[in-house]
Write a protein that holds these residues in place. Structure first.
Motif, PDB file in Angstrom:
ATOM      1  N   VAL A  23       0.858  -1.185   0.000  1.00 28.43           N
ATOM      2  CA  VAL A  23       0.000   0.000   0.000  1.00 28.43           C
ATOM      3  C   VAL A  23       0.893   1.233   0.000  1.00 28.43           C
ATOM      4  N   ARG A  24       0.584   2.166  -0.883  1.00 30.84           N
ATOM      5  CA  ARG A  24       1.376   3.394  -0.924  1.00 30.84           C
ATOM      6  C   ARG A  24       0.991   4.323   0.234  1.00 30.84           C
ATOM      7  N   ALA A  25       1.989   4.994   0.787  1.00 31.69           N
ATOM      8  CA  ALA A  25       1.754   5.883   1.930  1.00 31.69           C
ATOM      9  C   ALA A  25       0.822   7.025   1.556  1.00 31.69           C
TER      10      ALA A  25
ATOM     11  N   LEU B 202       4.999   8.245   4.844  1.00 37.50           N
ATOM     12  CA  LEU B 202       3.674   8.606   5.350  1.00 37.50           C
ATOM     13  C   LEU B 202       3.793   9.957   6.057  1.00 37.50           C
ATOM     14  N   ASP B 203       3.400  11.000   5.347  1.00 36.50           N
ATOM     15  CA  ASP B 203       3.579  12.369   5.826  1.00 36.50           C
ATOM     16  C   ASP B 203       2.254  12.899   6.371  1.00 36.50           C
TER      17      ASP B 203
ATOM     18  N   ASP C 114       8.791   1.213   4.448  1.00 39.60           N
ATOM     19  CA  ASP C 114      10.034   1.406   3.695  1.00 39.60           C
ATOM     20  C   ASP C 114      10.734   2.702   4.062  1.00 39.60           C
ATOM     21  N   GLU C 115       9.954   3.734   4.427  1.00 38.13           N
ATOM     22  CA  GLU C 115      10.531   5.034   4.747  1.00 38.13           C
ATOM     23  C   GLU C 115      10.026   5.507   6.111  1.00 38.13           C
ATOM     24  N   VAL C 116      10.708   6.508   6.641  1.00 42.18           N
ATOM     25  CA  VAL C 116      10.387   7.008   7.978  1.00 42.18           C
ATOM     26  C   VAL C 116       9.090   7.817   7.937  1.00 42.18           C
TER      27      VAL C 116
END
Length: 491
Positions: free
Chosen positions: A50-52, A83-84, A102-104
């Motif tokens: 799932v994309r953030a 996820l911003d 995957d990312e912070v």
């Protein structure tokens, strides 16, 4: 984002969100689902990716279903992209458990109703000044980079049981400085490779770090200066390699370090200086490796077992009401003598008061005697000489029976010597009958006059013996008066 941009996995999440339904991407077989590890999530395929930015759109813009409570509940997904949610207000429950990021994620300044990341694996977390109106659950999470919760406001409990935090050597693994937690900080079994920071944090309930493993050799493993809690700080069975910095903390309940291993060779292992603590427990563990700093602390109950104390304990201006368990003075005195300062009379007075409070006057006298001996080492040569005289004769007034022993011994020596070689009378027709015992007493006691000393004149060796007896008598009398005066003034 348009609906037709969604993948099949994202469509499942999008459709489930307005209904508050859970989406489980784990294996269908229950045994395989339990065995899955989110650390392997980088290899998961598009069927569970799932994309953030899809999650962001859901939380901030997705329509609500009338009569339903929207919630984002995902388990076992791979979340790609960052996820911003900076400064966003998220009214829905968010539960992303067992997920691989995957990312912070960046939740700085965001406001959540409830956030649950249980068993997820993340490369870090940016969430300074985040606000959670309910609880924040990071149970069994694994963070491969810094977690920043500085200034966070959490109305409920912060759960971090069995969570793992790892960070580069130059960064803190977990930052909770100035955080406000409305209930408890529940983190038994927490693992951290890098510094855990709680400086200035305020926790209404307990700080539970039972069985925690904090690893930062040579540095600060737990930095919690200024921490305030209305309840307990529990480090029972904790294993800490590095410094535990608790300077200036306010603990309304226990600071418990039972069964804990504290190791920071060559530096400070535990510092609670300038703190106010209801009870400090240091027991049933191996000896502390490093310096124990208790300077200027105010502790109601100090539960310290001598076997756990390190070679150096800093006690200057430490104040405590009770010292337990009850130990012989000989077991407690090394703690006072291990301070780097030359002589700290206040530390001896504190220990004396603790013994007197429980009625152990003998132990209190032993501590006072040790205090005088320690003080003697700070005096000039003539002061030390006089101190040795007081110590040998009456134990600085704390061993009054020694005076009787000295008196009887000298009486025996003088009586035998003058019985063998009696002195000659000055005036034979006026001298009273000679009595060697009374004559010796007349020489020893400078105030009492039995009339023997003035009537007889010894010669030779017995004359030198009389000088010794007179001088010794004066020293003995002076030390007795000094000791009695000290005892009376103390009482």
């Amino acid at each position: 984002m348009m609906i037709n941009d969604l993948t099949a996995a994202e469509r499942r999440v999008w459709d489930a969100f307005p209904l508050g339904a859970a989406v489980d991407f784990r294996a269908v077989d229950s045994a395989s689902a339990v065995a899955e590890d989110a650390a392997d999530g980088a290899g998961w395929g598009p069927e569970r990716t799932v994309r953030a930015r899809v999650l962001r759109a859901l939380l901030l813009t997705a329509p609500q279903e009338e009569g339903e409570v929207a919630a984002l509940k995902i388990e076992g997904a791979r979340i790609t992209g960052g996820l911003d949610l900076k400064y966003a207000t998220v009214d829905s429950v968010v539960r992303l458990s067992g997920c691989h990021f995957d990312e912070v994620p960046d939740f700085s300044g965001a406001r959540f109703t409830y956030l649950n990341l249980t068993k997820s694996v993340l490369p870090g977390l940016r969430s300074a000044r985040m606000r959670v109106d309910g609880g924040l659950r990071l149970t069994a999470c694994r963070f491969r980079g810094p977690v920043r919760l500085t200034g966070a406001q959490i109305s409920g409990t912060l759960f971090m049981e069995r969570a793992e935090f790892t960070a580069p050597d130059d960064e803190a693994a977990l930052r909770l400085n100035q955080a406000e937690i409305g209930e408890e900080l529940c983190a038994p079994g927490l693992r951290a490779s890098g510094e855990v920071q709680l400086g200035g944090a305020h926790v209404a309930g307990a700080v539970d770090l039972r069985r925690a493993r904090l690893h930062r050799p040579g540095g600060t493993a737990l930095g919690a200066s200024g921490l305030v809690t209305e309840s307990d700080v529990v480090l029972r069975h904790a294993d800490v390699s590095g410094r535990v910095e608790l300077r200036g903390v306010r603990v309304g309940g226990w600071l418990e370090l039972s069964y804990a291993r504290l190791s920071n060779p060559g530096g400070t292992a535990l510092r609670v200086s300038s703190s106010v603590i209801s009870e400090l427990w240091l027991r049933n563990g191996p000896p502390v490796e490093g310096v124990l700093n208790l300077r200027r602390a105010q502790i109601e109950v100090l539960f310290v077992e001598p076997d756990m104390l390190p070679e150096q304990v800093l006690l200057n201006s430490l104040t405590y009401t009770s010292l337990i368990p009850h130990e012989r003075a000989e077991r407690r005195l090394p703690m006072l003598e291990s301070d780097g300062e030359a002589y700290l009379p206040y530390s001896y007075e504190q220990l004396t008061t603790a013994y007197r409070r429980i009625g152990d006057e003998d132990a209190a006298r032993r501590v006072q005697l040790a205090k005088q001996r320690r003080h003697r080492a700070t005096l000039r040569w003539y002061g030390r000489l006089w101190g040795y005289a007081q110590d040998a004769t009456v134990g600085y007034g704390f061993r009054p029976l020694r005076a009787a022993v000295w008196l009887l011994s000298l009486m025996a020596v003088g009586s035998v010597a003058y019985a063998v070689r009696p002195p000659s009378p000055l005036k034979a027709d006026e001298a009273p009958d000679f009595n060697p015992v009374v004559y010796t007493l007349d020489l020893l006691l400078p105030i009492i006059d039995f009339g023997q000393e003035r009537a007889y004149a010894p010669e030779g060796a017995t004359q030198w013996l009389s000088y010794v007896l007179v001088i010794t008598g004066w020293i003995l009398a002076t030390t007795v008066v000094t000791g009695v005066t000290r005892t009376v003034s103390r009482q």
